[in-house]
Scaffold this motif. Sequence first.
Motif, PDB file in Angstrom:
ATOM      1  N   GLU A  81      10.786   9.303  -5.052  1.00  0.00           N
ATOM      2  CA  GLU A  81       9.411   9.355  -4.543  1.00  0.00           C
ATOM      3  C   GLU A  81       9.403   8.984  -3.059  1.00  0.00           C
ATOM      4  OE1 GLU A  81       5.427  10.115  -4.852  1.00  0.00           O
ATOM      5  OE2 GLU A  81       6.915  10.364  -6.407  1.00  0.00           O
ATOM      6  N   PRO A  82       8.906   9.885  -2.181  1.00  0.00           N
ATOM      7  CA  PRO A  82       8.810   9.510  -0.768  1.00  0.00           C
ATOM      8  C   PRO A  82       7.720   8.453  -0.602  1.00  0.00           C
ATOM      9  CG  PRO A  82       7.759  11.631  -1.125  1.00  0.00           C
ATOM     10  CD  PRO A  82       8.395  11.223  -2.431  1.00  0.00           C
ATOM     11  N   VAL A  83       8.046   7.363   0.101  1.00  0.00           N
ATOM     12  CA  VAL A  83       7.121   6.238   0.228  1.00  0.00           C
ATOM     13  C   VAL A  83       7.077   5.726   1.659  1.00  0.00           C
ATOM     14  CG1 VAL A  83       7.427   5.460  -2.166  1.00  0.00           C
ATOM     15  CG2 VAL A  83       8.876   4.515  -0.356  1.00  0.00           C
ATOM     16  N   VAL A  84       6.039   4.935   1.925  1.00  0.00           N
ATOM     17  CA  VAL A  84       5.973   4.125   3.128  1.00  0.00           C
ATOM     18  C   VAL A  84       5.695   2.704   2.668  1.00  0.00           C
ATOM     19  CG1 VAL A  84       3.503   4.550   3.550  1.00  0.00           C
ATOM     20  CG2 VAL A  84       4.994   3.850   5.438  1.00  0.00           C
ATOM     21  N   ALA A  85       6.400   1.748   3.275  1.00  0.00           N
ATOM     22  CA  ALA A  85       6.177   0.331   2.990  1.00  0.00           C
ATOM     23  C   ALA A  85       5.241  -0.221   4.055  1.00  0.00           C
ATOM     24  CB  ALA A  85       7.491  -0.436   2.994  1.00  0.00           C
ATOM     25  N   SER A  86       4.157  -0.828   3.627  1.00  0.00           N
ATOM     26  CA  SER A  86       3.216  -1.419   4.579  1.00  0.00           C
ATOM     27  C   SER A  86       3.941  -2.469   5.413  1.00  0.00           C
ATOM     28  CB  SER A  86       2.054  -2.076   3.832  1.00  0.00           C
ATOM     29  OG  SER A  86       1.263  -2.808   4.748  1.00  0.00           O
ATOM     30  N   PRO A  87       3.729  -2.462   6.721  1.00  0.00           N
ATOM     31  CA  PRO A  87       4.412  -3.456   7.559  1.00  0.00           C
ATOM     32  C   PRO A  87       3.865  -4.870   7.384  1.00  0.00           C
ATOM     33  CG  PRO A  87       2.957  -2.097   8.901  1.00  0.00           C
ATOM     34  CD  PRO A  87       2.948  -1.518   7.517  1.00  0.00           C
TER      35      PRO A  87
END
Length: 121
Positions: free
Chosen positions: A69-75
């Motif tokens: 799953e392509p994801v972004v981690a919140s900074p």
Amino acid sequence: MKARTRWDAVCSVADLVPDSGIAVWTEDGPVAVFYLPDRLPALFAISHTDPFSGSNVLARGITGDLKGEPVVASPLYKQHFSLRSGQCLEDETVQVKVYPVLLDDDQIRLEIPVAQAAVAA
């Protein structure tokens, strides 16, 4: 009745940074556009607002892949959001808005809801 939308140009291909996001402003609010050149599709767009903090930071998050799953981690608090569905992987009750995105020549376009006031005008 189906909500009305339009395809707005929000940036150019030259504005994109591989494996990263950029923030753009739309009539619907701030949106994070991600370019992942090693994936198909390579373009994703989600709300730029982190629902846990209310801050506009998701475009600055770290992109990755969790079990395909392509994801972004919140900074800020490090929650992962699916770039396909907007679903938070750590909290199934939280989801960010996802925007359809397309490449039109050298322009990146997002499908944005049209405000009802604009429709009536």
